[in-house]
Design a protein around this motif. Structure first.
Motif: not given
Length: 267
Positions: A196-208, A221-226
């Motif tokens: 993502x532009x301007x974002x650098x997360x240091x750990x794996x994400x939890x994807x729901x 709806x269908x969702x993909x939440x990080x």
């Protein structure tokens, strides 16, 4: 929004009760109307009222206290905790962390992945204007904590505009479109953070990831939440006698330093 007259009476009343509970008509711990009171108020049989109360208990909306009555439960489900974070502005303000929502994408989709198409009950090549895609970044104190992507059945959201997507999505659904999700079917796993532009997360994400349905099992709806791995944890507790385990997505705080976040806001 008018109730669907083709639904059985107890299903219509169940949906009405779920909407009222979601809107906060009764708070956690409040006593819920009894079978007798519900039958009298709605002009229905006690057997029908009993069906509604049984469903509300089985789905975790109510808890029964023997000899006393039914009380509003703290719904210990992942669905409830996801809704909690969807009320993002209120959630962030309670923490004193200056919540922000940045809309990254708002467009009509023609081609869908097989997973999204199946989740919405559509073909991979949807009809023109049949699906709307939105991407939003949710920030607390300038730090991005959630990236969400949703594919919406456009017919359920007529006149949807970019400006409307700067706040709570659940509130928008309820207040403008009369839509209240009653169930979600999701898969949860750890994944590499999205680019993502301007974002650098240091750990794996939890994807729901999964589909939200209304009381008729119609896909909303269908969702993909990080969820940023450094900010969220998944808790599950099971106790003897529980009808289902307590599963919660919990916020555990922001990183000590925001050095992993670009000073430039995503666009």
């Amino acid at each position: 929004m008018l109730m669907d007259e083709t639904l059985p009476l107890h299903e219509r009343l169940l949906d009405e009760c779920q909407r009222a509970l979601t809107a906060g008509k009764w708070a956690f711990g409040d006593e819920f109307p009894s079978e007798r009171d519900m039958a009298k108020e709605h002009g229905i049989s006690r057997a029908t009222a009993n069906k509604v109360l049984a469903r509300l208990r089985s789905e975790g909306w109510l808890e029964h206290r023997r000899g006393i009555g039914n009380f509003v439960a703290d719904r210990p489900t992942l669905f409830a905790s996801l809704r909690h974070f969807e009320s993002f502005t209120h959630f962030g303000e309670q923490l004193g962390l200056s919540p922000q929502t940045k809309l990254l994408t708002f467009r009509k989709e023609a081609a869908l992945s097989a997973v999204v198409a199946e989740g919405l009950g559509l073909t991979v090549r949807a009809g023109r204007g049949e699906v709307i895609r939105i991407d939003r970044l949710r920030l607390l104190a300038g730090y991005p904590v959630i990236h969400e992507t949703r594919w919406l059945a456009a017919s359920l959201y007529p006149g949807l505009r970019r400006k409307q997507l700067e706040g709570s999505f659940y509130q928008l659904c309820r207040e403008r479109y009369g839509i209240t999700p009653s169930a979600e079917s999701v898969v949860i796993r750890a994944v590499t953070p999205p680019s993502l532009p301007g974002v650098s997360w240091s750990q794996p994400c939890l994807l729901v990831q999964g589909t939200a349905h209304d009381a008729k099992r119609c896909p909303l709806w269908y969702q993909r939440l990080h969820y940023a791995g450094e900010c969220f944890e998944l808790h599950s507790v099971s106790n003897p006698g529980d009808s289902f385990p307590e599963t919660r997505l919990s916020f555990c705080g922001l990183p000590v330093t925001n050095s992993s976040v670009s000073k430039q806001s995503p666009t």
